[in-house]
Design an enzyme around this catalytic site. Sequence first.
Site, PDB file in Angstrom:
ATOM      1  CG  ASP A 135      -2.060  -1.010   1.092  1.00 26.46           C
ATOM      2  OD1 ASP A 135      -2.189  -1.604   0.012  1.00 26.46           O
ATOM      3  OD2 ASP A 135      -2.801  -1.194   2.071  1.00 26.46           O
ATOM      4  CG  HIS A 162      -3.739  -8.599   4.688  1.00 26.40           C
ATOM      5  ND1 HIS A 162      -2.785  -7.657   4.996  1.00 26.40           N
ATOM      6  CD2 HIS A 162      -4.714  -7.944   4.027  1.00 26.40           C
ATOM      7  CE1 HIS A 162      -3.164  -6.477   4.527  1.00 26.40           C
ATOM      8  NE2 HIS A 162      -4.330  -6.629   3.939  1.00 26.40           N
ATOM      9  CB  THR A 207     -46.518 -31.365  20.889  1.00 23.99           C
ATOM     10  OG1 THR A 207     -47.713 -31.856  21.506  1.00 23.99           O
ATOM     11  CG2 THR A 207     -46.843 -30.805  19.505  1.00 23.99           C
TER      12      THR A 207
END
Length: 587
Positions: A129, A238, A505
Amino acid sequence: MAGLIPQAHCPARYIGCIMKKLINRPEDVVEEMVLGLAVLQPGCARLPGHKALIRSDAAQAREKHVAVLSGGGSGHEPAHAGYIGAGMLSAAVAGEVFTSPSSDTVFAAIKAVAGKPGALLVVKNYTGDRLNFGLAAEMARAEGISVEMVIVDDDVALRGRAQATGARGLAGTVFVHKLLGAAAAEGKKLAELVTIGGAAVMSLGTMGVSFSAGTSPAVGRPGFELGEQEMELGLGIHGEPGVNRMPMQPADQLTETLLTAILQHGEFSGPVAVMVNNLGATTTMELAIVARHAVRFLEGQGFTVERIFAGTFLSSLDMAGISISLLGLNDERLRWLDAATTAPAWPNAPKQRPGKPAVQTTEVSTSGTMTAGSGTQTEAGKKTRSAIESACRALIGAESELTEMDRVTGDGDLGSSMARAASAVQSALSSYPSDDIPATLKALGHTLRRELGGSSGPLYGVLFLRCGSVLESLDATGLAPWADALVQGCQAISELGGAKPGDRTMLDALDPFVKTLQQAEDMETPREAVLAAVMAAEHGADATANMKPQLGRSSYLGDGVLGHPDPGAKALALWLRAASEAVFRPA
């Protein structure tokens, strides 16, 4: 073919591999992402011919104030494109995943957004960069554009270490975007912005932790691997190795570990802003837990937390983990943090100091009148207490079994929910008036409705409330009154939840229990009658494996649950046996 890497594009060692990502081809990910962001963010536009986005009003804004640009490798979304807007960035430049953008693209972005006031590049401290943004800045200067750079190196994990490249730029970079974007919008000159940015970086620290690595579309597997109980402390965005691989810590302890490292390697005093950042796969629930303790810890250290932010600000693909950033504040920085922006990824909620975790209020009782337990005196009271204790122990002991059953047929939370409610009942048991059985059943119902949660809480609550109410008008001696009360309890469950026997149930275990109990006169002893009823409940629970679900979450799975018994019915049969055996256990 979302998520499938075709063999022609799969790295040689991963031929035929499957990667579960919503992508088309790995090599097209960044291009298609940039196009998608332009669709999603009407306030920005694609810079033709480049993987870069600029403010849609750049032509008008460029002459009004200094343009602030940033960028870097992709995979850190919403950084950096999410911060394009009035009051933040003028442009964001995207490289390939975890790869710096080219100097040509950065240069093109500078030319698109920079006017007479110039441009300021906010660059994370990574070699690629710095080189590409730095070269682009020189190219722009050669054409008469005023350009400066602010380098962000907020990673405290590497501060003070003998490393030529220095500390890395992490999520604290987003704080710098906000400060400089707001200051630029106020009309600050380029030289002033450089000074503001440099001072902000000096008052900024970030520390990260990861529990698993992100998976790059171009690679197809996680960048590194951790053991089940390991975490990586101080890693880069990264996936670069951290400073320490160590055992997992509870959330509060880990929060203190990260903040202590930041405080040790930075100069902070007075008011601060905090950012709890999701690295990609951390839930809002976890972020909130960390934020809650971060405020408590920092205030305990004498700091005033003026602002706290939690969310996804700068991620690392789908990495599981967080980073915490701390920014020292003064009046100007606080004003710039609070300044309005149209950048979609910056939280624009009303600006105020963190709230208190709990507010003192007058508690309104909804549990009805209940006499606190003052010690169990009667034999019936002792049996009642023993039955409840045994049922609780059985549910806590069966947590993992019930969880696995519910994972297959529901949403996987029944075991933990029942264990949590059982623990709450254990804690409340001393307050139950055990010698008053109807009142104890009502108290139990209120505890369960509050603590059990989901659909089970109301159903168990209404069961015990109705049984308690029925027994109030009956002599609870013998089995007949209990059978009558339980019949009414089953009816209450059906009225509230709509279920009936055969719907798969808890009623499919409770109903056969009650019907067998009604035939008690055919048994020689109450013990035989109750244990026969328990066996009927267990058979009823097992029979649910062949029932198609009609209600509840299992109903969404249809025939997929056949062959697996209903976990709610199994849980009911389990605690019925434990409670019954306790009642008839020799003194």
